[in-house]
Scaffold this active site. Structure first.
Site, short mmCIF file in Angstrom:
data_model
loop_
_atom_site.label_atom_id
_atom_site.label_comp_id
_atom_site.label_asym_id
_atom_site.label_seq_id
_atom_site.Cartn_x
_atom_site.Cartn_y
_atom_site.Cartn_z
N LYS A 250 0.85 -1.19 0.00
CA LYS A 250 0.00 0.00 0.00
C LYS A 250 0.88 1.24 0.00
O LYS A 250 1.66 1.47 0.92
CB LYS A 250 -0.90 0.00 1.23
CG LYS A 250 -1.72 1.28 1.42
CD LYS A 250 -2.44 1.25 2.77
CE LYS A 250 -3.09 2.59 3.08
NZ LYS A 250 -3.68 2.62 4.43
N ASP A 255 -2.27 10.78 3.07
CA ASP A 255 -3.66 10.41 3.28
C ASP A 255 -4.38 11.49 4.06
O ASP A 255 -4.30 11.56 5.29
CB ASP A 255 -3.74 9.08 4.04
CG ASP A 255 -5.17 8.58 4.19
OD1 ASP A 255 -6.06 9.13 3.50
OD2 ASP A 255 -5.39 7.66 4.99
N LYS A 262 -9.60 13.70 7.65
CA LYS A 262 -9.06 13.50 8.98
C LYS A 262 -9.07 14.81 9.77
O LYS A 262 -9.16 15.90 9.21
CB LYS A 262 -7.62 12.97 8.88
CG LYS A 262 -7.52 11.58 8.26
CD LYS A 262 -6.07 11.13 8.18
CE LYS A 262 -5.95 9.76 7.50
NZ LYS A 262 -6.53 8.68 8.30
N ASP A 273 1.82 6.81 5.35
CA ASP A 273 0.87 5.82 4.84
C ASP A 273 1.39 5.08 3.61
O ASP A 273 0.73 4.19 3.08
CB ASP A 273 -0.47 6.49 4.51
CG ASP A 273 -1.64 5.59 4.85
OD1 ASP A 273 -1.44 4.58 5.54
OD2 ASP A 273 -2.76 5.90 4.42
N ASP A 332 -11.87 7.47 3.74
CA ASP A 332 -10.65 7.26 4.52
C ASP A 332 -10.36 5.77 4.73
O ASP A 332 -9.46 5.42 5.48
CB ASP A 332 -10.76 7.98 5.87
CG ASP A 332 -9.41 8.16 6.54
OD1 ASP A 332 -8.39 8.09 5.85
OD2 ASP A 332 -9.38 8.36 7.77
N GLU A 334 -9.25 3.77 2.28
CA GLU A 334 -8.76 3.64 0.91
C GLU A 334 -7.76 2.51 0.72
O GLU A 334 -7.54 2.05 -0.40
CB GLU A 334 -8.13 4.97 0.46
CG GLU A 334 -6.69 5.22 0.92
CD GLU A 334 -6.54 5.39 2.42
OE1 GLU A 334 -5.45 5.08 2.94
OE2 GLU A 334 -7.50 5.84 3.08
N ARG A 336 -7.74 -0.70 1.44
CA ARG A 336 -8.29 -1.95 0.90
C ARG A 336 -8.61 -1.82 -0.59
O ARG A 336 -8.62 -2.82 -1.31
CB ARG A 336 -9.51 -2.36 1.70
CG ARG A 336 -10.68 -1.40 1.63
CD ARG A 336 -11.53 -1.45 2.88
NE ARG A 336 -10.82 -0.88 4.03
CZ ARG A 336 -11.25 -0.96 5.27
NH1 ARG A 336 -12.40 -1.58 5.54
NH2 ARG A 336 -10.57 -0.41 6.26
#
Length: 375
Positions: A250, A255, A262, A273, A332, A334, A336
């Site tokens: 990933k 993010d 957030k 991230d 948020d 994202e 997966r």
């Protein structure tokens, strides 16, 4: 810049020396095992008396500001590891000093050499933007293994070196802020690494091509960003390989949470991230350099989860590369989505027998497996 060199045995005296290990291993240590690193700064009497007086999680100076010995905690919980490697980075950082060449002598069981050896490397990050002038340092890491005095092989040292370089590369990518490490930058870094490895092939899908090829997850997450999202695949196909392994990472370069944005305290640090893709890229390089004998693919799912006119909003529906449709109720969540595309590509196109994914996926993992070393 810090240059790290691994050695199979203690062989030289440098301005600063740190000896570390669990108390049970340090109690078995002999003066002659570490004398080359001590030079004439420490006598056998001082050394022996100091070792006898050590307690758990203790630090003692054998020679002020030059030679220290530290014990690692023997406590065990879900936040710790059997090797105590989770304590090593802090112990080295606090006790070796920040300037000048140095020795780190790790005293551990032979089976824990790898975990402890690479943990030391974490104490020497590559990236810095501090205004103070930095100096070059040489750090020598050597080992004393009371349960098996046989020295490490050249192959062992090569594995340690490649793995330490991978850890420091991962940390560098993760440490860089968003204005220095965008989707463009990690794609460029991946291409550079691939070019440095013999026989490695690279495939890159970017921007609108992702949408056209059906990668609705990666494209949907990254479509609003200034730099376009990407699926980057590095492939190592040695002769006589019998298995195909795919590592999927990933790579959310930043993010914001998207429209499910957030908070002001939850967003700082989200440059990290991309840790999954960074680790996969660095691990791939290390594996190839060491001489991995099976087919190996690094699949980097790269995007920036931004807010903008093109951003995904809750209630949108994306079609992933697997053919599955996904309704978005939280932008948020994202990770997966991008990994779903990467894993599907690994199975459908790369024909992987084994697929492993790596991600900074969710804070809930910290509740389950602890905060110090698990993810």
């Amino acid at each position: 810049m810090v240059n790290i060199v691994y050695k199979s045995k203690v062989s030289e005296s440098l301005p600063t020396t740190l000896i570390l290990g669990e108390l049970s291993n340090l109690k078995k240590l002999k003066f002659e095992d570490v004398q080359p690193a001590l030079g004439d700064r420490v006598t056998e009497t001082v050394f022996t008396g100091c070792v006898k007086s050590l307690t758990d999680s203790d630090v003692a100076w054998l020679a002020p500001k030059q030679v220290s010995i530290a014990t690692l905690s023997s406590k065990r919980s879900r936040n710790t590891t059997p090797t105590a490697a989770h304590h090593i980075m802090d112990t080295v950082t606090k006790n070796l000093g920040k300037n000048g060449n140095g020795n780190v002598v790790v005293v551990c069981q032979k089976q824990y050499v790898f975990a402890c050896g690479v943990a030391v490397a974490r104490a020497f990050p590559v990236y810095t933007r501090k205004t103070a002038e930095t100096t070059n340092r040489n750090i020598t890491i050597s080992f004393v293994t009371p349960d098996d005095p046989a020295p490490l092989s050249d192959s062992d040292l090569s594995t340690l070196t490649a793995s330490a370089n991978a850890i420091r590369l991962t940390a560098e990518i993760v440490d860089r802020p968003r204005n220095e490490m965008t989707c463009d930058d990690i794609v460029k870094r991946a291409n550079e690494i691939a070019a440095s490895l013999p026989g490695v092939e690279t495939v890159v899908f970017r921007g609108e091509e992702l949408r056209d090829r059906g990668f609705g997850g990666i494209y949907g997450v990254g479509q609003a960003a200034e730099t376009p999202p990407a699926l980057v695949v590095l492939s190592h196909r040695p002769a006589n390989a019998t298995k195909t392994i795919a590592w999927c990472g990933k790579g959310i370069m930043y993010d914001t949470g998207g429209f499910s944005i957030k908070t002001k305290t939850g967003m700082p640090g989200m440059k990290r991230d991309c840790g999954g893709a960074a680790a996969i890229l660095a691990g791939f390089e290390a594996a190839v350099r060491i001489g991995f004998t099976q087919n190996l693919h690094a699949v980097l799912c790269v995007a920036e989860n931004s807010v903008g006119p093109k951003a995904t909003v809750p209630d949108d529906i994306h079609i992933l590369y697997s053919g599955k449709s996904v309704e978005i109720n939280n932008t948020d969540a994202e990770g997966r989505l991008v990994l779903g595309d990467g894993v599907a590509y690994a199975r459908k196109d790369l024909k992987a027998d084994i697929v492993l994914d790596m991600a900074t996926l969710t804070g809930a993992q910290g509740i389950t497996t602890g905060t110090s070393h698990a993810s």
